[in-house]
Design an enzyme around this catalytic site. Structure first.
Site, mmCIF file in Angstrom:
data_model
loop_
_atom_site.group_PDB
_atom_site.id
_atom_site.type_symbol
_atom_site.label_atom_id
_atom_site.label_comp_id
_atom_site.label_asym_id
_atom_site.label_seq_id
_atom_site.Cartn_x
_atom_site.Cartn_y
_atom_site.Cartn_z
ATOM 1 N N LYS A 72 -2.272 -1.535 -3.837
ATOM 2 C CA LYS A 72 -3.113 -0.353 -3.777
ATOM 3 C C LYS A 72 -2.269 0.896 -3.877
ATOM 4 C CE LYS A 72 -6.064 1.927 -0.499
ATOM 5 N NZ LYS A 72 -6.574 1.952 0.840
ATOM 6 N N LYS A 98 0.853 -1.184 0.000
ATOM 7 C CA LYS A 98 0.000 0.000 0.000
ATOM 8 C C LYS A 98 0.887 1.231 0.000
ATOM 9 C CE LYS A 98 -3.618 2.363 2.560
ATOM 10 N NZ LYS A 98 -4.583 2.279 3.658
HETATM 11 C C1 PBG Z 1 -7.205 3.367 5.441
HETATM 12 C C2 PBG Z 1 -7.612 3.349 4.021
HETATM 13 C C3 PBG Z 1 -7.455 4.358 3.060
HETATM 14 C C4 PBG Z 1 -8.025 3.876 1.880
HETATM 15 C C5 PBG Z 1 -8.543 2.620 2.152
HETATM 16 N N1 PBG Z 1 -8.242 2.299 3.472
HETATM 17 C C6 PBG Z 1 -6.914 5.721 3.183
HETATM 18 C C7 PBG Z 1 -5.507 5.946 3.498
HETATM 19 O O1 PBG Z 1 -4.683 5.042 3.575
HETATM 20 O O2 PBG Z 1 -5.205 7.120 3.689
HETATM 21 C C8 PBG Z 1 -8.094 4.632 0.583
HETATM 22 C C9 PBG Z 1 -9.056 4.086 -0.420
HETATM 23 C C10 PBG Z 1 -9.388 4.991 -1.543
HETATM 24 O O3 PBG Z 1 -8.742 6.016 -1.799
HETATM 25 O O4 PBG Z 1 -10.347 4.674 -2.250
HETATM 26 N N2 PBG Z 1 -8.303 3.148 6.309
#
Ligand code: PBG
Length: 329
Positions: free
Chosen positions: A251, A199
């Site tokens: 992601k 991520k």
């Molecule tokens: C964290 C989380 C995020 C997203 C999914 N889970 C935000 C982050 O890491 O700041 C982002 C998903 C998206 O942008 O669609 N809870």
């Protein structure tokens, strides 16, 4: 032309032959729809930067979940949006059985049972007053190991609420192992872990932060990955698999297809990709201006993510795309 004449266009001549030789299909059963539920709402609310996506009330969430099942999607990923007074330094609302996400898990499981896979975001950022994915030390840094204990508790709370799969999205070191052990110790050996293994600290999460009314001031670069790095993803993925991840995720998706392909080649667990809010919003904005063909671009992005090696795709278009695919679009 040299003989024999090699003419690739023969296999593109009609829709039927193109269908016959198509290497990649997107199946609604492999799409997962993220859904937001906000504490205290009586009516669903539009999210300005995510046109078509709602902050649900508990009631509208149940209906939307049933519709998603009807559309044939493979899973629903739930995100809770607590009101500001329900956020604190430690993110206790994530552990509280009466916290919005745990309540929503119960609601959705009661509505759809095992007809789809009910998943939940296992992260503290929506529940902390500072918006970070973990607990802070005195000097404001994110404390990895203190956070792990909180994730373990939160995982058990979500499993007690009936969730089928938890999405460990906090990017703390060791989180998958700690969560796996906590679930097992609490008797939840059947709850699966979808590891957000690779991520990135991405600016593509912008609209999501509106959707969850993020309190974050700053960024997540001390725990999420540097967009410049690919090999580091393989290391993250290997650690998560070793710690017991049942599935791994990359992601964002479209800007990271090289990562998706490399991860697919490196592991034998199912690989998912999350087409994040900013990816969705860019297409919606261009389509709203009449600059691109919305449906074609939607399906082209999903096909591309699938082609790169993601078997499962989290996408805000899941329900609509499932409908289009069923019509043979
Ligand atoms: C964290 C989380 C995020 C997203 C999914 N889970 C935000 C982050 O890491 O700041 C982002 C998903 C998206 O942008 O669609 N809870």
């Amino acid at each position: 032309m040299p003989y024999p004449e090699i003419r690739p266009r023969r296999l593109r001549r009609t829709a039927a032959v193109r269908r016959l030789v198509s290497e990649t299909r997107v199946d609604p059963a492999e799409l997962v729809v993220p859904m937001f539920v906000k504490e205290g709402l009586t009516e669903p609310r539009q999210i300005a930067s995510l046109p078509g996506v709602l902050q649900h009330s508990r009631d509208s969430l149940r209906k939307a979940a049933a519709e998603a099942v009807q559309a044939g999607v493979g899973g629903i990923m739930l995100f809770g949006v607590p009101v500001p007074v329900s956020r604190d330094e430690r993110g206790s609302g994530g552990v509280d059985p009466a916290g919005i996400l745990n309540v929503a898990i119960r609601d959705v499981v009661a509505e759809v049972g095992d007809t789809t896979v009910v998943m939940s975001d296992l992260c503290l950022d929506e529940f902390t007053s500072h918006g970070h994915c973990g607990l802070l030390t005195g000097d404001g840094a994110v404390d990895n190991d203190a956070t792990l204990a909180a994730y373990a508790e939160m995982a058990v709370a979500q499993a007690d609420a009936g969730v089928g799969m938890v999405g460990t999205s906090g990017m703390m070191d060791g989180q998958v192992g700690v969560v796996r052990r906590a679930l097992d110790a609490a008797g939840h050996t059947d709850v699966a872990v979808l590891a957000y293994a690779a991520k990135y600290a991405s600016a593509f999460y912008g609209p999501f932060r509106d959707a969850v009314e993020s309190a974050l001031d700053g960024d997540r670069r001390t725990y999420q990955q540097d967009p410049a790095n690919l090999r580091e993803s393989l290391r993250e993925v290997a650690l998560d698999v070793a710690e017991g991840a049942d599935l791994v995720m990359v992601k964002p998706a479209l800007p990271y297809l090289d990562v998706v392909a490399a991860v697919r080649a490196a592991v034998d667990v199912p690989v998912a990709a999350y087409q994040v809010s900013g990816e969705y919003a860019m297409v919606e904005a261009a389509a709203a201006n009449g600059w691109i063909d919305r449906e074609r671009v939607m399906l082209e992005t999903l096909t591309s993510i699938r082609r790169a090696g993601a078997q499962i795709i989290l996408t805000y278009w899941a329900v609509e795309a499932a409908g289009l695919l069923r019509q043979g679009y």
